[in-house]
Design an enzyme around this catalytic site. Structure first.
Site, mmCIF file in Angstrom:
data_model
loop_
_atom_site.group_PDB
_atom_site.id
_atom_site.type_symbol
_atom_site.label_atom_id
_atom_site.label_comp_id
_atom_site.label_asym_id
_atom_site.label_seq_id
_atom_site.Cartn_x
_atom_site.Cartn_y
_atom_site.Cartn_z
ATOM 1 N N CYS A 95 38.043 43.699 33.558
ATOM 2 C CA CYS A 95 38.722 43.994 34.821
ATOM 3 C C CYS A 95 37.791 44.505 35.909
ATOM 4 O O CYS A 95 38.216 44.682 37.050
ATOM 5 C CB CYS A 95 39.855 44.984 34.574
ATOM 6 S SG CYS A 95 41.277 44.229 33.733
ATOM 7 N N LYS B 252 37.609 42.016 38.921
ATOM 8 C CA LYS B 252 38.708 41.789 39.851
ATOM 9 C C LYS B 252 38.252 41.925 41.303
ATOM 10 O O LYS B 252 37.338 42.695 41.607
ATOM 11 C CB LYS B 252 39.838 42.811 39.591
ATOM 12 C CG LYS B 252 40.552 42.618 38.267
ATOM 13 C CD LYS B 252 41.600 43.672 38.042
ATOM 14 C CE LYS B 252 42.859 43.414 38.815
ATOM 15 N NZ LYS B 252 43.971 44.313 38.411
#
EC number: 2.7.9.3
Length: 339
Positions: free
Chosen positions: A12, A15
């Site tokens: 993540c 992102k």
């Protein structure tokens, strides 16, 4: 397997920044179908579409580059992360579709291990792997499109918290810092193992316990960090007091943060929501932990304060490292006060 080829830094942390993304989404028309119960207007974890008075579909997807060298573990982590959005909405996983970007020139056995890791996690969740889509790409990326089901009257919205609620976090923070340290071979094997075990652990088990209680708001803590996702929960209608001494985190992170093994994504999170946060203690490490992007992080839940201790106790009985980390209050000058 070469670090340069397989694990360039993913999860993540890859992102897009919340600020950039927000500017794009605000220009798009929102859905006007009355059966679209949750769209992208509140930055919630998944879309929810009502199909009858008792059932609604949850739709979500998530994929990213590898953050670990083991392809099987990468697949398992990516799947756990994608399915987490269904649990954050109060639902159950039903089906999943693979999303694959993979170089045709690379050993296809690696792809097989990635897919096996994802498939095993979907089965653990009680769901069915139903297909997917793949493209030839220079870099590896993997994730899932997930469909879940939820009672329309029992949806966990991310912004439903109430003044007086307690905030519960169900996983430790710091996986972004640990995996950053690991990429430059500065993390201990024990720290990496702890982070991987946390990332591949399904939020299903915490969500199963929450079904017996009144949940006012819920989200999962991922790329925007604890503070970024908490700001979304508060929705500029409430404020929160965060008790830094109660924040669960991996102890090894303190030394890594002090050596500045931190991510660019954490700094994006700081730039985006830092002006909404008041830090009462001059603690650089705690700030970094709270801005640190999490891959397959825990649920952040807003519940009645009278039920919070019992929820945490039941979660700890299931080896879920949940803690009460703060409280929701009436709106103040700042969205979040970290004590």
């Amino acid at each position: 397997m070469s670090d340069i080829i397989f694990c360039k830094g993913g999860g993540c942390t890859a992102k897009l920044g919340a600020g950039v993304l927000g500017k794009i989404l605000e220009k798009l028309p929102s859905g006007d179908d009355p059966d679209l119960l949750v769209g992208f207007g509140s930055s919630d974890d998944g879309a929810v579409y009502r199909i009858n008075n008792r059932q609604a579909l949850i739709s979500t997807l998530d994929f990213f580059p590898p953050m670990v060298e083991d392809p099987y573990l990468f697949g398992a982590i990516a799947a756990a992360n994608a399915m987490s959005d269904v649990y954050a909405m109060g639902g159950e996983v039903k089906t999943a579709l693979n999303i694959v970007c993979f170089p045709e020139t690379m050993d296809m056995n690696i792809l097989g291990k990635i897919l096996q890791g994802g498939s095993d996690k979907v089965r653990e969740a009680g769901g069915v792997m139903a297909g997917g889509h793949s493209i030839n790409d220079e870099d590896i990326k993997y994730g899932l499109s997930v469909t879940g089901i939820v009672d329309p009257e029992k949806i966990y919205r991310n912004n439903g918290c109430r003044s007086g609620d307690a905030l519960i976090l169900t996983k430790k923070l710091g996986v972004g810092i640990i995996m950053t340290a690991d990429r430059i071979r500065q993390a201990s094997q024990d720290a990496v193992k702890k982070a991987i075990d946390s990332m591949k652990f399904l939020n299903k088990y915490a969500a199963d316990i929450l079904k017996d209680y009144e949940v006012h708001g819920c989200t999962d803590v991922t790329g925007f960090g604890f503070l970024g996702h908490l700001c979304e929960m508060l929705d500029k209608r409430h404020s929160a007091v965060v008790e830094s001494r109660s924040i669960p985190y991996f102890q090894e992170c303190r030394g890594y943060a002090e050596e500045f093994y931190i991510t660019a994504a954490a700094q994006k999170n700081r730039n985006y929501v830092g002006n909404q946060v008041s830090f009462e203690n001059n603690d650089f490490f705690m700030e970094e932990i709270l801005f640190d992007p999490q891959t397959s992080g825990g649920l952040l839940v807003s519940v009645c304060i009278s039920e919070a201790d019992e929820i945490v106790e039941k979660m700890k009985e299931k080896n879920i490292p949940a803690e009460i980390v703060g409280y929701v209050e009436k709106r103040q000058d700042k969205s979040i006060i970290v004590k």
